[in-house]
Design a protein around this motif. Structure first.
Motif, PDB file in Angstrom:
ATOM      1  N   ARG A  16       0.953  -1.030   0.031  1.00 40.07           N
ATOM      2  CA  ARG A  16       0.151   0.119  -0.054  1.00 40.07           C
ATOM      3  C   ARG A  16       0.924   1.225  -0.002  1.00 40.07           C
ATOM      4  O   ARG A  16       2.066   1.325   0.536  1.00 40.07           O
ATOM      5  N   GLY A  17       0.482   2.399  -0.859  1.00 35.72           N
ATOM      6  CA  GLY A  17       0.989   3.434  -0.669  1.00 35.72           C
ATOM      7  C   GLY A  17       0.065   4.633  -0.266  1.00 35.72           C
ATOM      8  O   GLY A  17      -1.185   4.386  -0.905  1.00 35.72           O
ATOM      9  N   MET A  18       0.356   5.309   0.497  1.00 37.21           N
ATOM     10  CA  MET A  18      -0.527   6.236   0.886  1.00 37.21           C
ATOM     11  C   MET A  18      -0.215   7.549   1.551  1.00 37.21           C
ATOM     12  O   MET A  18       1.075   7.864   1.981  1.00 37.21           O
ATOM     13  N   LEU A  19      -0.915   8.633   1.221  1.00 35.20           N
ATOM     14  CA  LEU A  19      -0.657  10.007   1.548  1.00 35.20           C
ATOM     15  C   LEU A  19      -1.387  10.325   2.874  1.00 35.20           C
ATOM     16  O   LEU A  19      -2.599  10.099   2.853  1.00 35.20           O
ATOM     17  N   VAL A  20      -0.721  10.634   3.917  1.00 35.41           N
ATOM     18  CA  VAL A  20      -1.189  10.747   5.165  1.00 35.41           C
ATOM     19  C   VAL A  20      -0.931  12.167   5.732  1.00 35.41           C
ATOM     20  O   VAL A  20       0.192  12.695   5.515  1.00 35.41           O
ATOM     21  N   ASN A  21      -1.842  12.808   5.981  1.00 36.90           N
ATOM     22  CA  ASN A  21      -1.859  14.391   6.699  1.00 36.90           C
ATOM     23  C   ASN A  21      -1.859  14.404   8.141  1.00 36.90           C
ATOM     24  O   ASN A  21      -1.723  13.206   8.734  1.00 36.90           O
ATOM     25  N   LYS A  22      -1.446  15.533   8.857  1.00 36.89           N
ATOM     26  CA  LYS A  22      -0.970  15.365  10.279  1.00 36.89           C
ATOM     27  C   LYS A  22      -2.305  15.248  11.213  1.00 36.89           C
ATOM     28  O   LYS A  22      -2.029  15.074  12.427  1.00 36.89           O
ATOM     29  N   ARG A  23      -3.447  15.228  10.557  1.00 36.18           N
ATOM     30  CA  ARG A  23      -4.600  14.742  11.189  1.00 36.18           C
ATOM     31  C   ARG A  23      -4.899  13.131  11.347  1.00 36.18           C
ATOM     32  O   ARG A  23      -5.868  12.680  11.750  1.00 36.18           O
ATOM     33  N   GLY A  24      -3.907  12.342  10.534  1.00 41.51           N
ATOM     34  CA  GLY A  24      -4.177  11.266  10.736  1.00 41.51           C
ATOM     35  C   GLY A  24      -4.961  10.673   9.721  1.00 41.51           C
ATOM     36  O   GLY A  24      -5.251   9.348   9.529  1.00 41.51           O
ATOM     37  N   GLU A  25      -5.344  11.338   8.587  1.00 42.07           N
ATOM     38  CA  GLU A  25      -6.209  11.102   7.679  1.00 42.07           C
ATOM     39  C   GLU A  25      -5.591  10.514   6.498  1.00 42.07           C
ATOM     40  O   GLU A  25      -4.397  11.283   5.992  1.00 42.07           O
ATOM     41  N   ILE A  26      -5.921   9.552   5.750  1.00 45.02           N
ATOM     42  CA  ILE A  26      -5.297   8.974   4.609  1.00 45.02           C
ATOM     43  C   ILE A  26      -6.285   9.524   3.378  1.00 45.02           C
ATOM     44  O   ILE A  26      -7.093   9.035   3.094  1.00 45.02           O
ATOM     45  N   VAL A  27      -5.222  10.482   2.936  1.00 41.67           N
ATOM     46  CA  VAL A  27      -6.056  11.553   1.704  1.00 41.67           C
ATOM     47  C   VAL A  27      -6.083  10.736   0.481  1.00 41.67           C
ATOM     48  O   VAL A  27      -7.005  10.835  -0.122  1.00 41.67           O
ATOM     49  N   HIS A  28      -5.274   9.670   0.400  1.00 41.55           N
ATOM     50  CA  HIS A  28      -5.316   8.836  -0.986  1.00 41.55           C
ATOM     51  C   HIS A  28      -4.524   7.670  -0.616  1.00 41.55           C
ATOM     52  O   HIS A  28      -3.331   7.694  -0.095  1.00 41.55           O
TER      53      HIS A  28
END
Length: 518
Positions: A16-28
């Motif tokens: 899995r490749g994932m974009l993660v923001n500082k709120r812990g949300e997996i954006v994509h």
């Protein structure tokens, strides 16, 4: 622009490749299941070209870039977290000398091929761990290559785990964290350094120090994306690469299990229960606590070698075309279809027990799987539920053993891995353990944990507590049915906990007879 980390979770069967923001949300997220997780030249062998994982990572990165071009070009850092105990021989140019031998591989050498020092053997016997040590020694890949492929070992410049090789492919630097050195290699888990020559475990996997990589702390910037990797993946050249830790360790952090009152259960190919502690202790005799991806902490662990691997095993043996068709009509996977039927079988499966030792663990080298209590009332649905209950019963053994040895009072369980998506499995877990079972906002706890380490390293959060508060949220809580728990406790105390002791002598006999017949 949103602060984003790109994390790759490199698993045994998929990536899995994932974009993660500082709120812990997996954006994509982009996922790729491997068409062939490994190949086997002989029974019980498991190998794979290590460049396969780099090539898969690059494909996934390009897919993410195509879907999220603006975010992709503003990635703050890259992290990877890998499955464990899979080693590679590299030459002086960093090229693999042979395909990687995976953790699933069960090849062995004979005891006298790479003999242990007599004094050490005496010490292991006195400590009561000679069987365990002998098994580890015979199953260690380094000893196999030394004995069976000496020309490969002679050419080996560095002997590394998969995470180290991925670091090298991304940055050109052969360096890795101690939190990734979970393998049959001479590592001192308490000190976080390579084992010295007087370390008791050193002769078990006696790799020369010069063949081992440089070590760093988890959370360090180990370099940046090279020009070649940028061309291969689309990731901007110069993007920092932050080293984290192994998949299970990152998953434990990603589940918010950072205090002595919590435990993390991973329902993956290998099922585990982990604690987090600042006090090093052996979860079982002669078994180390592993370094956490958070420096200064440890992850004591109990492992069921073939954990939720047993579900595809069950599917292969017992699921028919009609059930596959019914599952498809309902829009369910076959596993979800059978999970739906778990409630049709009573707790305890009408007296059917499965001990899930389809592969022996580190501390139980003579273990084998068993099914006992069959009668004419039992169906394939009983067997399926007994598999689930057997895994959880065995994890309960790990929970009780580690709690006693580490003097930890576990009050709540956090679950991750493929099995955790099932409400039914989570409820059975709560009922057997008698503790609340919690799920967080994402099933990608492993990738989330790796990203947390990166955000801490980047200084976006001042400490782990602040990162967890901002990045992890409890989504579901499964409260134990204490009536069911009382019944399960009776089954565990009077039956399950005694199965292994009763059957181990028979397992040893089976092993000796089969070995002698080959």
């Amino acid at each position: 622009m949103e602060e984003i980390v790109l994390t790759f979770d490199i698993g045994t069967q998929s990536m899995r490749g994932m974009l993660v923001n500082k709120r812990g949300e997996i954006v994509h997220i982009e996922k790729e299941a491997y068409e062939e997780p490994y190949y086997s030249k002989n029974k019980d062998w498991a190998e794979k070209n290590p460049d396969f994982y780099y090539e898969t990572l690059c494909r996934i990165a390009k897919k993410i870039k195509k879907q999220q071009p603006l975010l992709f070009d503003n990635i703050l850092a890259i992290t990877t977290t890998c499955f464990r105990d899979s080693t590679i021989c590299l030459d002086e140019n960093g090229k693999p000398l042979r395909d990687m031998i995976l953790w699933l591989d069960k090849r062995e050498i004979d005891e006298d091929e790479v003999p242990l020092p007599k004094f050490n053997k005496f010490l292991y016997t006195v400590a009561g761990v000679s069987d365990m040590v002998d098994t580890q020694h015979r199953q260690s890949v380094c000893n196999y290559i030394k004995s069976r492929e000496p020309e490969i070992w002679q050419k080996t410049y560095k002997y590394v785990v998969l995470s180290t090789y991925m670091n090298y492919k991304l940055t050109g630097n052969l360096i890795d964290s101690g939190a990734n050195q979970i393998a049959h290699i001479p590592f001192d888990y308490k000190k976080g350094t390579w084992a010295g020559k007087y370390n008791l475990t050193k002769p078990v996997y006696d790799v020369e120090n010069e063949k081992l990589c440089n070590l760093c702390k988890a959370g360090e910037n180990i370099g940046s994306i090279t020009n070649q990797t940028s061309k291969d993946s689309g990731i901007k050249e110069g993007t920092p690469v932050i080293v984290t830790g192994s998949d299970k360790g990152c998953e434990t952090i990603g589940l918010s299990v950072t205090s002595k009152t919590k435990a993390a259960i991973s329902y993956g190919t290998s099922a585990t229960i982990q604690f987090t502690t600042d006090n090093y202790f052996e979860p079982q005799a002669f078994c180390p606590s592993y370094p956490s991806p958070i420096n200064g902490l440890y992850n004591p662990e109990y492992q069921i070698y073939r954990g939720f691997w047993m579900l595809p095993w069950f599917k292969k043996l017992y699921v028919n075309e009609q059930e596959e068709h019914e599952a498809k009509k309902l829009g369910l996977s076959v596993e979800a279809y059978f999970n739906m039927h778990l409630k049709d079988v009573p707790a305890g499966c009408d007296g059917l027990f499965i001990q899930p030792h389809w592969g022996p663990g580190v501390a139980n080298p003579n273990a084998k799987g068993s099914m006992i209590g069959f009668s004419d009332v039992h169906s394939k649905y009983h067997i399926y539920r007994a598999v689930i209950e057997g895994i959880i019963f065995d994890l309960k053994f790990g929970l009780l053993t580690m709690s006693k040895r580490g003097k930890q009072n576990i009050k709540e369980i956090y679950v991750g891995g493929g099995g955790s998506v099932s409400d039914e499995i989570c409820q059975i877990t709560a009922d057997i353990l008698g503790l609340p079972v919690k799920r967080i906002q994402t099933n990608e706890a492993c990738g989330l944990g790796s990203s947390i380490v990166a955000f801490l390293s980047l200084g976006i959060y001042k400490d782990l507590d602040e990162a967890i508060i901002n990045m992890i949220r409890t989504k579901d809580i499964f409260t134990p049915d204490m009536g069911a728990n009382a019944y399960y406790s009776k089954l565990y105390d009077e039956v399950y906990s005694k199965i292994s002791k009763k059957l181990v002598p028979l397992y040893v006999s089976i092993k000796n007879i089969v070995k002698g017949n080959k």
